[in-house]
Design a protein around this motif. Structure first.
Motif, PDB file in Angstrom:
ATOM      1  N   ALA A 207     -46.084  39.268 -70.500  1.00 10.29           N
ATOM      2  CA  ALA A 207     -47.091  38.210 -70.607  1.00 10.29           C
ATOM      3  C   ALA A 207     -48.514  38.744 -70.467  1.00 10.29           C
ATOM      4  CB  ALA A 207     -46.831  37.140 -69.554  1.00 10.29           C
ATOM      5  N   ASP A 208     -49.431  38.116 -71.222  1.00  9.47           N
ATOM      6  CA  ASP A 208     -50.855  38.412 -71.090  1.00  9.47           C
ATOM      7  C   ASP A 208     -51.454  37.629 -69.918  1.00  9.47           C
ATOM      8  OD1 ASP A 208     -51.247  40.030 -73.613  1.00  9.47           O
ATOM      9  OD2 ASP A 208     -50.449  38.178 -74.464  1.00  9.47           O
ATOM     10  N   ILE A 209     -50.927  36.438 -69.694  1.00  9.90           N
ATOM     11  CA  ILE A 209     -51.347  35.601 -68.567  1.00  9.90           C
ATOM     12  C   ILE A 209     -50.098  35.148 -67.831  1.00  9.90           C
ATOM     13  CG2 ILE A 209     -52.519  33.464 -67.880  1.00  9.90           C
ATOM     14  CD1 ILE A 209     -54.151  33.701 -70.477  1.00  9.90           C
ATOM     15  N   ILE A 210     -50.089  35.281 -66.519  1.00 11.14           N
ATOM     16  CA  ILE A 210     -48.954  34.841 -65.706  1.00 11.14           C
ATOM     17  C   ILE A 210     -49.429  33.737 -64.784  1.00 11.14           C
ATOM     18  CG2 ILE A 210     -47.277  35.487 -63.928  1.00 11.14           C
ATOM     19  CD1 ILE A 210     -48.820  38.214 -66.019  1.00 11.14           C
ATOM     20  N   SER A 211     -48.740  32.591 -64.840  1.00 12.33           N
ATOM     21  CA  SER A 211     -49.097  31.447 -63.991  1.00 12.33           C
ATOM     22  C   SER A 211     -47.917  31.097 -63.101  1.00 12.33           C
ATOM     23  CB  SER A 211     -49.474  30.241 -64.856  1.00 12.33           C
ATOM     24  OG  SER A 211     -49.998  29.199 -64.069  1.00 12.33           O
ATOM     25  N   LEU A 212     -48.192  30.967 -61.797  1.00 10.78           N
ATOM     26  CA  LEU A 212     -47.141  30.725 -60.805  1.00 10.78           C
ATOM     27  C   LEU A 212     -47.038  29.240 -60.476  1.00 10.78           C
ATOM     28  CD1 LEU A 212     -48.037  33.629 -58.343  1.00 10.78           C
ATOM     29  CD2 LEU A 212     -46.517  33.709 -60.327  1.00 10.78           C
ATOM     30  N   HIS A 213     -45.814  28.732 -60.464  1.00 10.55           N
ATOM     31  CA  HIS A 213     -45.569  27.316 -60.138  1.00 10.55           C
ATOM     32  C   HIS A 213     -44.255  27.193 -59.369  1.00 10.55           C
ATOM     33  CE1 HIS A 213     -48.934  26.241 -62.660  1.00 10.55           C
ATOM     34  NE2 HIS A 213     -48.450  27.076 -63.569  1.00 10.55           N
ATOM     35  N   VAL A 214     -44.223  27.817 -58.196  1.00  9.80           N
ATOM     36  CA  VAL A 214     -43.011  27.850 -57.379  1.00  9.80           C
ATOM     37  C   VAL A 214     -43.300  27.235 -56.013  1.00  9.80           C
ATOM     38  CG1 VAL A 214     -42.065  29.884 -58.536  1.00  9.80           C
ATOM     39  CG2 VAL A 214     -43.558  30.172 -56.543  1.00  9.80           C
ATOM     40  N   PRO A 215     -42.267  26.755 -55.318  1.00 10.94           N
ATOM     41  CA  PRO A 215     -42.459  26.216 -53.962  1.00 10.94           C
ATOM     42  C   PRO A 215     -42.572  27.331 -52.949  1.00 10.94           C
ATOM     43  CG  PRO A 215     -40.150  26.116 -54.562  1.00 10.94           C
ATOM     44  CD  PRO A 215     -40.870  26.629 -55.776  1.00 10.94           C
ATOM     45  N   ASP A 216     -42.882  26.969 -51.731  1.00 15.29           N
ATOM     46  CA  ASP A 216     -42.922  27.939 -50.630  1.00 15.29           C
ATOM     47  C   ASP A 216     -41.587  27.915 -49.908  1.00 15.29           C
ATOM     48  OD1 ASP A 216     -43.495  29.580 -48.514  1.00 15.29           O
ATOM     49  OD2 ASP A 216     -44.738  28.134 -47.445  1.00 15.29           O
ATOM     50  N   ASN A 217     -40.811  28.975 -50.071  1.00 13.18           N
ATOM     51  CA  ASN A 217     -39.555  29.105 -49.340  1.00 13.18           C
ATOM     52  C   ASN A 217     -39.251  30.588 -49.152  1.00 13.18           C
ATOM     53  OD1 ASN A 217     -38.306  30.040 -51.794  1.00 13.18           O
ATOM     54  ND2 ASN A 217     -37.973  27.911 -52.407  1.00 13.18           N
ATOM     55  N   LYS A 218     -38.130  30.895 -48.547  1.00 13.67           N
ATOM     56  CA  LYS A 218     -37.805  32.291 -48.241  1.00 13.67           C
ATOM     57  C   LYS A 218     -37.722  33.144 -49.496  1.00 13.67           C
ATOM     58  CE  LYS A 218     -35.325  31.392 -43.908  1.00 13.67           C
ATOM     59  NZ  LYS A 218     -34.022  31.461 -43.210  1.00 13.67           N
ATOM     60  N   ALA A 219     -37.252  32.543 -50.586  1.00 10.33           N
ATOM     61  CA  ALA A 219     -37.078  33.303 -51.824  1.00 10.33           C
ATOM     62  C   ALA A 219     -38.400  33.600 -52.519  1.00 10.33           C
ATOM     63  CB  ALA A 219     -36.150  32.540 -52.764  1.00 10.33           C
ATOM     64  N   THR A 220     -39.420  32.768 -52.298  1.00 11.56           N
ATOM     65  CA  THR A 220     -40.680  32.941 -53.030  1.00 11.56           C
ATOM     66  C   THR A 220     -41.785  33.610 -52.213  1.00 11.56           C
ATOM     67  OG1 THR A 220     -41.493  30.739 -52.386  1.00 11.56           O
ATOM     68  CG2 THR A 220     -40.190  30.889 -54.411  1.00 11.56           C
ATOM     69  N   ARG A 221     -41.636  33.673 -50.899  1.00 10.53           N
ATOM     70  CA  ARG A 221     -42.685  34.297 -50.091  1.00 10.53           C
ATOM     71  C   ARG A 221     -42.830  35.779 -50.438  1.00 10.53           C
ATOM     72  NH1 ARG A 221     -40.488  31.122 -44.948  1.00 10.53           N
ATOM     73  NH2 ARG A 221     -41.224  29.076 -45.618  1.00 10.53           N
ATOM     74  N   ASN A 222     -44.069  36.163 -50.719  1.00 12.83           N
ATOM     75  CA  ASN A 222     -44.362  37.541 -51.122  1.00 12.83           C
ATOM     76  C   ASN A 222     -43.636  37.927 -52.408  1.00 12.83           C
ATOM     77  OD1 ASN A 222     -46.143  39.530 -50.226  1.00 12.83           O
ATOM     78  ND2 ASN A 222     -44.467  40.845 -49.563  1.00 12.83           N
ATOM     79  N   MET A 223     -43.373  36.936 -53.240  1.00 10.66           N
ATOM     80  CA  MET A 223     -42.690  37.186 -54.513  1.00 10.66           C
ATOM     81  C   MET A 223     -43.486  38.160 -55.384  1.00 10.66           C
ATOM     82  SD  MET A 223     -41.990  34.423 -57.562  1.00 10.66           S
ATOM     83  CE  MET A 223     -40.439  33.744 -57.005  1.00 10.66           C
ATOM     84  N   ILE A 224     -44.801  37.950 -55.424  1.00 13.43           N
ATOM     85  CA  ILE A 224     -45.658  38.841 -56.216  1.00 13.43           C
ATOM     86  C   ILE A 224     -46.248  39.874 -55.261  1.00 13.43           C
ATOM     87  CG2 ILE A 224     -47.578  38.977 -57.838  1.00 13.43           C
ATOM     88  CD1 ILE A 224     -45.170  37.339 -58.819  1.00 13.43           C
ATOM     89  N   ASN A 225     -45.481  40.939 -55.035  1.00 11.94           N
ATOM     90  CA  ASN A 225     -45.892  42.028 -54.149  1.00 11.94           C
ATOM     91  C   ASN A 225     -46.259  43.248 -54.985  1.00 11.94           C
ATOM     92  OD1 ASN A 225     -43.391  43.138 -54.911  1.00 11.94           O
ATOM     93  ND2 ASN A 225     -42.369  42.151 -53.179  1.00 11.94           N
ATOM     94  N   ASP A 226     -46.579  44.355 -54.320  1.00  7.07           N
ATOM     95  CA  ASP A 226     -47.041  45.529 -55.069  1.00  7.07           C
ATOM     96  C   ASP A 226     -45.968  46.072 -56.007  1.00  7.07           C
ATOM     97  OD1 ASP A 226     -49.302  47.402 -55.451  1.00  7.07           O
ATOM     98  OD2 ASP A 226     -47.819  48.885 -54.814  1.00  7.07           O
ATOM     99  N   GLU A 227     -44.713  45.983 -55.581  1.00  8.56           N
ATOM    100  CA  GLU A 227     -43.629  46.473 -56.439  1.00  8.56           C
ATOM    101  C   GLU A 227     -43.565  45.684 -57.746  1.00  8.56           C
ATOM    102  OE1 GLU A 227     -38.752  46.885 -56.473  1.00  8.56           O
ATOM    103  OE2 GLU A 227     -39.767  46.302 -54.629  1.00  8.56           O
ATOM    104  N   VAL A 228     -43.753  44.360 -57.646  1.00  6.64           N
ATOM    105  CA  VAL A 228     -43.736  43.524 -58.855  1.00  6.64           C
ATOM    106  C   VAL A 228     -45.023  43.699 -59.651  1.00  6.64           C
ATOM    107  CG1 VAL A 228     -43.647  41.149 -59.703  1.00  6.64           C
ATOM    108  CG2 VAL A 228     -42.176  41.841 -57.811  1.00  6.64           C
ATOM    109  N   LEU A 229     -46.149  43.811 -58.966  1.00  6.58           N
ATOM    110  CA  LEU A 229     -47.439  43.945 -59.650  1.00  6.58           C
ATOM    111  C   LEU A 229     -47.496  45.193 -60.521  1.00  6.58           C
ATOM    112  CD1 LEU A 229     -49.800  42.813 -56.763  1.00  6.58           C
ATOM    113  CD2 LEU A 229     -49.584  41.681 -58.981  1.00  6.58           C
ATOM    114  N   GLN A 230     -46.789  46.239 -60.128  1.00  4.16           N
ATOM    115  CA  GLN A 230     -46.822  47.461 -60.936  1.00  4.16           C
ATOM    116  C   GLN A 230     -46.156  47.270 -62.305  1.00  4.16           C
ATOM    117  OE1 GLN A 230     -44.598  50.761 -59.305  1.00  4.16           O
ATOM    118  NE2 GLN A 230     -42.899  49.433 -58.657  1.00  4.16           N
TER     119      GLN A 230
END
Length: 412
Positions: A207-230
């Motif tokens: 994707a050229d643009i990434i938009s997040l629309h997720v709830p706050d729960n254990k599965a989504t906390r820190n979902m976009i971390n450095d490992e994913v950002l790379q």
């Protein structure tokens, strides 16, 4: 809201408290229905202040800043329901609310359009590098150039969380000529020409643009971390108008500084000030092509009015008829009213034998049940009973004595 029946508890004795400058539409709805004791306060309250304020409150309306803790719920002896005039309910301790038999409502759909429109607007601003040019113009520098500015048409939008807001963003993006891909933990039917991807990494790498629309729960906390950002596509843009705990802001700041990510728009943060005017800090401050907003994704006049109507109607339906559709705690029930009856609401711990005891006690005392509906969740059961008018007071007293009872209310 229209007045259907007179509740057993006098309307002028029902105390309603709205915090955080909730829409006047909610206040008007209850006052028009005959509820005179409605208070509205402009901001959130601390736990200590809230404990003091809720002691005699029957209905409480909040937004996202007010924290409903077990201590608050323990102090709110008369509390029947909480209305969260926002999308989420994470500010309420739902386990404790369930244990106290307090109904919790929210408005999951009312501000979706406001957020979706803003996400599209931010995408256009960032892909054209408007923040940089705006800053330069304010500083007296003329920056008329096309370098690094692109059209939305033909670009790929990646949506993480294809729910109410994500799917609306999808439709609006396609209208601009974008390709849409998405990832959701639950299988969702795509709208238009959107295409589902199997993993988060697939979406962020394409994707050229990434938009997040997720709830706050254990599965989504820190979902976009450095490992994913790379894995983000070089020169891509990140928009987070979902929840503050989803993105590692330090890691995002590093990727923005390195140039791998070309821009970002962030509306929600792991820590947010309590009130307007308070000091606010984030690692993203001062970075080019970054738009920071103070949690206003759904803050439009239309959205606030819609939320006010939606949640106040749910509270009213519960108060007047015992309807719990949309509740996050007490099981959802909607038993149509029956003429010539009195209605009693019974909330109890979900253990075997409670319904049998209810029916046995009423039968022993020759109380005719004209309508009855039970629904349970893992923690509690909720029974709505329509009984003979002549013996409703007796029935009410009997139900209060049933083992495992949490709350009983003679509705009308």
């Amino acid at each position: 809201m229209s007045e259907k029946k007179n509740t057993s508890y006098p309307k002028d004795k029902v105390n309603i408290l709205f915090l955080e400058n909730i829409s006047d539409a909610a206040v008007k709805n209850f006052k028009d229905a005959g509820y005179a004791s409605v208070r509205k306060l402009g901001g959130a309250l601390t736990e200590e202040d809230l404990i003091r304020e809720v002691k005699d409150v029957h209905l409480l309306g909040i937004r996202s800043k007010t924290q409903i803790t077990p201590a608050v719920l323990a102090a709110a002896k008369k509390l029947q329901a909480i209305g969260c005039f926002c999308i989420g309910v994470n500010q309420v301790d739902l386990k404790s609310a369930t244990e106290h038999g307090v109904v919790v409502f929210n408005a999951p759909y009312s501000n979706t359009r406001s957020v979706a429109e803003l996400v599209i607007g931010l995408s256009i601003m960032l892909i054209r590098r408007i923040p940089d040019k705006n800053t330069a113009a304010h500083q007296g520098t003329w920056m008329k150039e096309a370098k690094g500015s692109y059209e939305m048409r033909g670009k790929t939008l990646g949506i993480i969380g294809y729910g109410n807001i994500g799917s609306q963003v999808s439709v609006l993006a396609e209208a601009l000529g974008m390709h849409v891909i998405f990832y959701d933990a639950v299988t969702k039917l795509p709208l238009g020409n959107a295409v589902a991807r199997k993993t988060l990494k697939e979406v962020v790498s394409e994707a050229d643009i990434i938009s997040l629309h997720v709830p706050d729960n254990k599965a989504t906390r820190n979902m976009i971390n450095d490992e994913v950002l790379q894995h983000f596509k070089k020169g891509s843009i990140l928009i987070n108008y979902a929840r503050g705990e989803v993105v590692d802001l330090e890691a995002l700041a590093a990727r923005l500084k390195s140039g791998q990510i070309a821009g970002a728009a962030i509306d929600v943060f792991p820590w947010e000030p309590e009130k307007n005017g308070d000091k606010f800090t984030t690692p993203l401050q001062g970075l080019p092509n970054v738009i920071l907003t103070p949690h206003i994704g759904g803050s439009t006049e239309e959205a606030q009015e819609n939320i006010g109507e939606d949640v106040s109607n749910k509270l009213y339906q519960f108060l007047e008829m015992g309807v719990t559709n949309g509740s996050h705690t007490v099981p959802a029930l909607n038993l149509p009213p029956q003429e010539g009856t009195h209605r009693i609401l019974h909330v109890h711990r979900n253990v075997p034998g409670v319904l049998s005891e209810i029916n046995t006690q009423l039968s022993k005392n020759n109380i005719n049940i004209l309508g009855q509906y039970l629904k349970t969740n893992d923690e509690i059961g909720y029974v709505v009973l329509d009984v003979d008018q002549k013996l409703s007071d007796t029935a009410f007293q009997l139900l209060k004595q049933v083992k495992e009872t949490i709350k009983v209310r003679l509705l009308y």
